[in-house]
Design a protein around this motif. Sequence first.
Motif, short mmCIF file in Angstrom:
data_model
loop_
_atom_site.label_atom_id
_atom_site.label_comp_id
_atom_site.label_asym_id
_atom_site.label_seq_id
_atom_site.Cartn_x
_atom_site.Cartn_y
_atom_site.Cartn_z
N MET A 146 0.82 -1.21 0.00
CA MET A 146 0.00 0.00 0.00
C MET A 146 0.86 1.26 0.00
SD MET A 146 -3.30 -0.84 2.48
CE MET A 146 -2.74 0.43 3.55
N MET A 147 1.92 1.28 0.79
CA MET A 147 2.80 2.45 0.85
C MET A 147 3.49 2.65 -0.51
SD MET A 147 2.39 3.69 3.85
CE MET A 147 0.75 2.96 3.90
N ILE A 148 3.91 1.57 -1.13
CA ILE A 148 4.56 1.66 -2.44
C ILE A 148 3.58 2.19 -3.48
CG2 ILE A 148 5.52 0.27 -4.33
CD1 ILE A 148 6.97 -1.37 -2.12
N LYS A 149 2.34 1.74 -3.43
CA LYS A 149 1.33 2.24 -4.37
C LYS A 149 1.12 3.75 -4.18
CE LYS A 149 -2.41 -0.08 -5.19
NZ LYS A 149 -3.62 -0.93 -5.08
N ARG A 150 1.10 4.20 -2.93
CA ARG A 150 0.96 5.65 -2.67
C ARG A 150 2.15 6.42 -3.23
NH1 ARG A 150 -0.78 5.99 3.58
NH2 ARG A 150 -2.80 5.00 3.34
N LEU A 151 3.33 5.90 -3.00
CA LEU A 151 4.53 6.58 -3.50
C LEU A 151 4.57 6.56 -5.02
CD1 LEU A 151 7.11 5.30 -0.87
CD2 LEU A 151 6.10 7.60 -1.01
N ASP A 152 4.16 5.45 -5.61
CA ASP A 152 4.10 5.37 -7.08
C ASP A 152 3.10 6.38 -7.64
OD1 ASP A 152 6.01 3.41 -7.44
OD2 ASP A 152 4.57 1.76 -7.60
N ALA A 153 1.96 6.52 -6.99
CA ALA A 153 0.95 7.48 -7.46
C ALA A 153 1.52 8.89 -7.43
CB ALA A 153 -0.30 7.38 -6.60
N GLN A 182 21.78 0.99 -1.15
CA GLN A 182 20.43 1.51 -1.35
C GLN A 182 19.69 1.62 -0.01
OE1 GLN A 182 18.84 -1.22 -4.27
NE2 GLN A 182 19.31 0.18 -5.93
N ILE A 183 19.84 0.61 0.83
CA ILE A 183 19.20 0.66 2.15
C ILE A 183 19.76 1.84 2.95
CG2 ILE A 183 19.01 -0.52 4.39
CD1 ILE A 183 18.93 -3.18 2.79
N ALA A 184 21.06 2.02 2.91
CA ALA A 184 21.68 3.15 3.63
C ALA A 184 21.11 4.48 3.12
CB ALA A 184 23.20 3.11 3.47
N SER A 185 20.91 4.57 1.83
CA SER A 185 20.35 5.78 1.24
C SER A 185 18.91 6.00 1.71
CB SER A 185 20.40 5.68 -0.29
OG SER A 185 19.78 6.79 -0.88
N LEU A 186 18.11 4.94 1.73
CA LEU A 186 16.73 5.04 2.20
C LEU A 186 16.68 5.46 3.67
CD1 LEU A 186 15.17 1.84 0.57
CD2 LEU A 186 14.86 4.22 -0.18
N ILE A 187 17.56 4.87 4.46
CA ILE A 187 17.62 5.21 5.89
C ILE A 187 18.03 6.67 6.07
CG2 ILE A 187 18.86 4.78 8.05
CD1 ILE A 187 18.99 1.80 7.17
N LYS A 205 11.95 9.65 -7.70
CA LYS A 205 12.15 9.68 -9.15
C LYS A 205 12.81 8.40 -9.65
CE LYS A 205 12.57 14.65 -9.71
NZ LYS A 205 13.50 15.76 -9.86
N ILE A 206 13.80 7.93 -8.92
CA ILE A 206 14.49 6.72 -9.37
C ILE A 206 13.91 5.45 -8.73
CG2 ILE A 206 16.64 7.86 -10.00
CD1 ILE A 206 17.82 7.04 -7.37
N LYS A 207 12.84 5.64 -7.97
CA LYS A 207 12.07 4.53 -7.39
C LYS A 207 12.92 3.61 -6.51
CE LYS A 207 8.33 1.43 -8.49
NZ LYS A 207 7.56 0.70 -9.42
N ARG A 208 13.82 4.20 -5.75
CA ARG A 208 14.65 3.41 -4.83
C ARG A 208 13.83 2.60 -3.83
NH1 ARG A 208 19.22 7.75 -3.38
NH2 ARG A 208 20.59 7.28 -5.11
N TYR A 209 12.71 3.12 -3.46
CA TYR A 209 11.89 2.48 -2.44
C TYR A 209 11.35 1.12 -2.88
CZ TYR A 209 8.25 4.57 -5.33
OH TYR A 209 7.47 4.93 -6.39
#
Length: 139
Positions: free
Chosen positions: A16-23, A91-96, A119-123
């Motif tokens: 659900m969170m990914i869908k929100r971020l994608d939207a 990538q995890i370090a970047s997200l954190i 933009k680069i959809k790292r999540y």
Amino acid sequence: MRDIEWENALYDHQHMMIKRLDAHRKKNKTESLSNDERMAVEHSFQLLVASMLDLAKYVLKNHYNVDVETRDQVLDELIKHKDVTYEQGQQIASLIKIRDQILNDYLEQNFTGLDDALKIKRYALVEVLTKEWTARLEA
């Protein structure tokens, strides 16, 4: 001890969170976000990263019998147990880092770092890791 219901609920929550971020990512970028929209995107991102770290703690405990006290220690333990590749670790370090900036610099209202990650959809890595880690628990 594994909790399959929790694992499934966490995966559904992440999805659900990914869908929100994608939207948000797919929205017309010429329209600026309202403060409420920006906060919703930031909150979704925070929850997604936190859920990834909580699942990692759960996997470390249930697969390796390693107790990790705080989310800050999770990435080091994942690397130690070779549960992430070097690239995934970066990538995890970047997200954190982005999550920490949102949490600690919330008065700055600096959306640039989060916007770049979207933009680069790292999540999207979170969903991939969730599938890998829960599969590892089944082995």
